[in-house]
Design a protein around this motif. Structure first.
Motif, mmCIF file in Angstrom:
data_model
loop_
_atom_site.group_PDB
_atom_site.id
_atom_site.type_symbol
_atom_site.label_atom_id
_atom_site.label_comp_id
_atom_site.label_asym_id
_atom_site.label_seq_id
_atom_site.Cartn_x
_atom_site.Cartn_y
_atom_site.Cartn_z
ATOM 1 N N ASP A 120 0.779 -1.169 -0.011
ATOM 2 C CA ASP A 120 -0.024 -0.090 0.089
ATOM 3 C C ASP A 120 1.008 1.079 0.035
ATOM 4 N N VAL A 121 1.236 1.633 -1.123
ATOM 5 C CA VAL A 121 2.042 2.831 -1.494
ATOM 6 C C VAL A 121 1.346 4.072 -1.231
ATOM 7 N N ARG A 122 2.086 5.120 -0.308
ATOM 8 C CA ARG A 122 1.781 6.445 -0.090
ATOM 9 C C ARG A 122 2.672 7.341 -0.563
ATOM 10 N N GLY A 123 2.251 8.685 -0.271
ATOM 11 C CA GLY A 123 3.095 9.785 -0.609
ATOM 12 C C GLY A 123 3.463 10.245 -2.048
ATOM 13 N N LEU A 124 2.298 9.554 -2.880
ATOM 14 C CA LEU A 124 2.150 9.785 -4.412
ATOM 15 C C LEU A 124 1.755 11.282 -4.798
ATOM 16 N N GLU A 125 1.905 11.616 -5.963
ATOM 17 C CA GLU A 125 1.141 12.738 -6.430
ATOM 18 C C GLU A 125 -0.205 12.352 -7.073
ATOM 19 N N PRO A 126 -1.269 13.226 -6.653
ATOM 20 C CA PRO A 126 -2.550 13.047 -7.381
ATOM 21 C C PRO A 126 -2.360 13.106 -8.957
ATOM 22 N N ALA A 127 -3.645 12.300 -9.455
ATOM 23 C CA ALA A 127 -3.920 12.165 -10.790
ATOM 24 C C ALA A 127 -2.683 12.128 -11.891
ATOM 25 N N THR A 128 -1.886 11.174 -11.251
ATOM 26 C CA THR A 128 -0.626 10.742 -11.898
ATOM 27 C C THR A 128 -0.637 9.403 -12.359
ATOM 28 N N ASP A 129 0.161 9.330 -13.822
ATOM 29 C CA ASP A 129 0.403 7.804 -14.199
ATOM 30 C C ASP A 129 1.809 7.316 -13.307
ATOM 31 N N TYR A 130 1.745 5.820 -13.094
ATOM 32 C CA TYR A 130 2.815 5.390 -12.652
ATOM 33 C C TYR A 130 3.147 4.002 -13.002
ATOM 34 N N TRP A 131 4.276 3.677 -13.206
ATOM 35 C CA TRP A 131 4.545 2.159 -13.760
ATOM 36 C C TRP A 131 5.057 1.480 -12.579
ATOM 37 N N PHE A 132 4.957 0.166 -12.320
ATOM 38 C CA PHE A 132 5.487 -0.526 -11.303
ATOM 39 C C PHE A 132 5.646 -1.877 -11.617
ATOM 40 N N ARG A 133 6.853 -2.593 -10.813
ATOM 41 C CA ARG A 133 6.858 -4.120 -11.148
ATOM 42 C C ARG A 133 7.396 -4.760 -9.802
ATOM 43 N N PHE A 134 7.446 -5.802 -9.751
ATOM 44 C CA PHE A 134 8.199 -6.792 -8.601
ATOM 45 C C PHE A 134 8.855 -7.401 -9.016
ATOM 46 N N SER A 135 10.094 -8.027 -7.963
ATOM 47 C CA SER A 135 11.197 -8.645 -8.466
ATOM 48 C C SER A 135 11.432 -9.774 -7.213
ATOM 49 N N ALA A 136 12.065 -11.065 -7.600
ATOM 50 C CA ALA A 136 12.150 -11.950 -6.572
ATOM 51 C C ALA A 136 13.277 -12.955 -7.122
ATOM 52 N N GLY A 137 14.086 -13.346 -6.478
ATOM 53 C CA GLY A 137 15.379 -14.256 -6.755
ATOM 54 C C GLY A 137 15.956 -13.853 -8.066
ATOM 55 N N GLY A 138 16.060 -12.259 -8.480
ATOM 56 C CA GLY A 138 16.599 -12.338 -9.734
ATOM 57 C C GLY A 138 15.586 -12.362 -10.812
ATOM 58 N N THR A 139 14.207 -12.368 -10.690
ATOM 59 C CA THR A 139 13.274 -12.439 -11.725
ATOM 60 C C THR A 139 12.473 -11.393 -11.614
ATOM 61 N N ASP A 140 12.082 -10.866 -12.682
ATOM 62 C CA ASP A 140 11.273 -9.482 -12.684
ATOM 63 C C ASP A 140 9.721 -9.804 -12.985
ATOM 64 N N SER A 141 8.772 -9.504 -12.459
ATOM 65 C CA SER A 141 7.368 -9.550 -13.071
ATOM 66 C C SER A 141 7.100 -8.593 -14.162
ATOM 67 N N PRO A 142 6.080 -8.827 -14.866
ATOM 68 C CA PRO A 142 5.761 -7.860 -15.785
ATOM 69 C C PRO A 142 5.742 -6.481 -15.372
ATOM 70 N N VAL A 143 5.770 -5.623 -16.106
ATOM 71 C CA VAL A 143 5.580 -3.921 -15.862
ATOM 72 C C VAL A 143 4.019 -3.743 -15.848
ATOM 73 N N ALA A 144 3.877 -2.767 -15.077
ATOM 74 C CA ALA A 144 2.146 -2.402 -15.259
ATOM 75 C C ALA A 144 2.011 -1.102 -14.936
ATOM 76 N N ARG A 145 0.779 -0.318 -15.334
ATOM 77 C CA ARG A 145 0.588 0.817 -15.170
ATOM 78 C C ARG A 145 -0.321 0.934 -14.225
ATOM 79 N N THR A 146 -0.319 2.098 -13.528
ATOM 80 C CA THR A 146 -1.418 2.432 -12.212
ATOM 81 C C THR A 146 -1.650 3.757 -12.456
ATOM 82 N N ARG A 147 -2.699 4.439 -11.705
ATOM 83 C CA ARG A 147 -3.070 5.907 -11.669
ATOM 84 C C ARG A 147 -3.316 6.146 -10.501
ATOM 85 N N THR A 148 -3.105 7.055 -9.980
ATOM 86 C CA THR A 148 -3.727 7.736 -8.487
ATOM 87 C C THR A 148 -4.988 8.594 -8.819
#
Length: 553
Positions: A120-148
């Motif tokens: 649950d990420v906080r401290g972001l800017e309103p009405a803004t597009d962001y991109w995120f991904r996860f990683s574990a053991g050297g493997t990255d997840s797909p990249v996704a877009r979200t929006r506040t």
């Protein structure tokens, strides 16, 4: 920036969902599909993998909830209870290339939460597009877009939401999700319930035929069952694509639990033979909060409120956890003031929120239809399949007692509150009934249009679940051509109903109007199904009435 890992909760007081859908005859043919086995259910030994995609949800002006599921080792399949604790890092940036990182952190995936994680990420800017991904053991997840969401006091010129409900895996492919993902213009998408279905394989398919088998094959009852079923859904590439393009705002209905669920049981639950209802609903709820990017809200349910600047707020309802048993089961009259759909606390919360709202529009995420619907005037050949769709006695019933029609005291109190306090621009956004509707919500349906309309309602059809033409097994549009005029004649507040097609909606909001564009699919059983615009309806600010408009946004 801060990150909180919200462990998934199991609460013993969750009431089920609703959507009495056709229990189609058990299917015999299982059709092979390009991704029937979908993405691999197991990871390579000791190599973490992100087989179920990534997602985000519940956008706030300063934050958003991120979600994924890691498969750390081959044996750590969903529902297995196996696999080591695994550190999962996440990163969020302002660009898809992650050159402008604004927040990062890590959470631990454990077997206790089925190796699902939330940040649950906080401290972001309103009405803004962001991109995120996860990683574990050297493997990255797909990249996704979200929006506040926009800032609470922001003057917002427009909002656009995808709107869906009732996605039955065995009845077809999720092309509706693919077409919404392809738009690229959504602030978020609303899932109004029946994200998964609980039936055993073949019990509820496409006109009795299984298009693609789900897992597990049995009716889901245990925590492991519900986890496996959620996981199967999240292997769908179209669902993954939509989750990767915009945040979801979801509520549950009955099939996340069992058909026609209420606070003390469900039509599709046999106490004893299928364990206790208390244990089953706790398992269903735990799996839901593990596998969905949804913040547990009041009492661990899904009723909560989100705000989108000065333009709109969105009150999301839980109409399964607190409801009395449906009247059709002999538990009382639909007019009994001691029976409730919402529960007292939730109804008071909704009324207070609508009254104190200072936004232009008050949206209500509503899993079952609130506009009255008189069924009894239909002829027997139409009434019987409709009764089957709604789970009603086929000898005929005047109303569908699983929706607000079955709890008229709650509805009367809510609509009187809207009128007494001159609350304008309340729009109910509804799923469940597997048909598309555009309705006024009259104070007194019996005298409408002489009586006032207190609100409006846009109902979206099912993504794949059977509707009337599927039950009768006739060509698409056949039933609607006959039934729609009859329904409208007996329900003058209904501006439009399409009983036969599958698809989704796009809700576009400006200060002047809220408009729903209805889209339909060419063939739910075709993974490459096309989408086409069917109709559009809007409600103009201050009118509390629906009108047709002839162009989509």
């Amino acid at each position: 920036m801060t990150s909180r890992h919200r462990s998934s909760e199991s609460v013993n007081s969750l009431s089920p969902r609703r959507r009495t859908v056709v229990k189609a005859a058990a299917a015999t043919a299982v059709l092979g599909a390009p991704f029937a086995a979908a993405l691999p259910a197991r990871a390579a030994a000791d190599t973490p993998a992100f087989l179920h995609g990534v997602a985000s949800g519940d956008p706030l002006p300063d934050g958003v909830l991120l979600w994924t599921r890691v498969t750390p080792t081959a044996e750590a399949t969903p529902g297995s209870g196996l696999g080591p604790d695994t550190e999962v890092a996440w990163v969020l940036a302002k660009d898809k290339a992650f050159t402008a990182i604004v927040a990062k952190g890590s959470v631990t995936a454990t077997a206790a939460s089925d190796h699902t994680v939330k940040a649950d990420v906080r401290g972001l800017e309103p009405a803004t597009d962001y991109w995120f991904r996860f990683s574990a053991g050297g493997t990255d997840s797909p990249v996704a877009r979200t929006r506040t969401a926009p800032a609470a006091d922001a003057a917002v010129s427009g909002l656009r939401f995808g709107v869906v409900s009732c996605a039955n895996w065995e009845a077809g492919y999720f092309a509706a999700y693919r077409h919404l993902a392809a738009r690229g213009d959504l602030d978020a998408w609303l899932h109004l319930g029946d994200y998964i279905y609980e039936y055993k394989t073949g019990e509820y398919a496409a006109r009795g035929t299984v298009v693609r088998p789900h897992a597990p094959a049995n009716e889901i009852i245990t925590l492991s069952d519900y986890r496996i079923r959620h996981a199967k859904y999240k292997t769908d590439p179209d669902l993954q694509a939509l989750h990767a393009k915009a945040p979801v705002i979801a509520i549950w209905d009955d099939h996340e639990f069992a058909d026609n669920a209420w606070s003390g049981g469900a039509v599709n639950h046999t106490e004893g033979a299928e364990g206790t209802w208390t244990a089953r609903k706790a398992a269903a709820k735990q799996a839901y909060f593990e596998w969905m990017p949804v913040r547990p809200a009041v009492e661990g349910t899904t009723y909560r409120r989100l705000r989108f600047g000065k333009l709109a707020d969105l009150s999301l309802l839980d109409l399964r956890s607190f409801r009395s048993q449906q009247a059709s089961t002999g538990s009382g009259s639909v007019d009994d003031p001691d029976r409730t759909l919402t529960g007292r606390a939730q109804l008071d919360w909704l009324k207070a929120g609508l009254k104190t709202s200072d936004t232009t529009w008050r949206l209500v995420g509503n899993s079952v239809m609130i506009a009255p619907f008189v069924i009894g005037s239909l002829s027997a050949d139409l009434l019987k399949p409709l009764a089957k769709l709604l789970g009603l006695p086929q000898e005929g019933l005047a109303v569908n007692t699983d929706q607000w029609d079955g709890y008229t005291d709650d509805r009367r109190e809510l609509l009187a509150h809207l009128r007494a306090n001159a609350i304008r621009n309340t729009v109910f956004l509804t799923g469940d009934i597997h048909m598309a509707w555009a309705n006024d919500v009259p104070v007194d349906a019996g005298t409408y249009p002489l009586s006032a309309s207190a609100a409006t309602e846009f109902v979206v059809t099912s993504v794949t679940s059977d509707n009337l033409d599927d039950i009768v097994k006739v060509p698409e549009g056949t039933v609607s051509a006959v039934a729609a005029p009859v329904i409208r004649a007996a329900n003058r507040h209904v501006h439009w109903v399409d009983t036969d097609r599958h698809g989704y909606g796009v809700l576009d909001i400006t200060a002047e109007r809220a408009q729903m564009d209805y889209y339909v699919l060419s063939d739910r059983t075709n993974a490459s199904a096309t989408s086409s615009w069917a109709r559009s309806y809007r409600t103009r600010s201050g009118t509390q009435k629906v009108e047709r408009t002839y162009d989509p946004v």
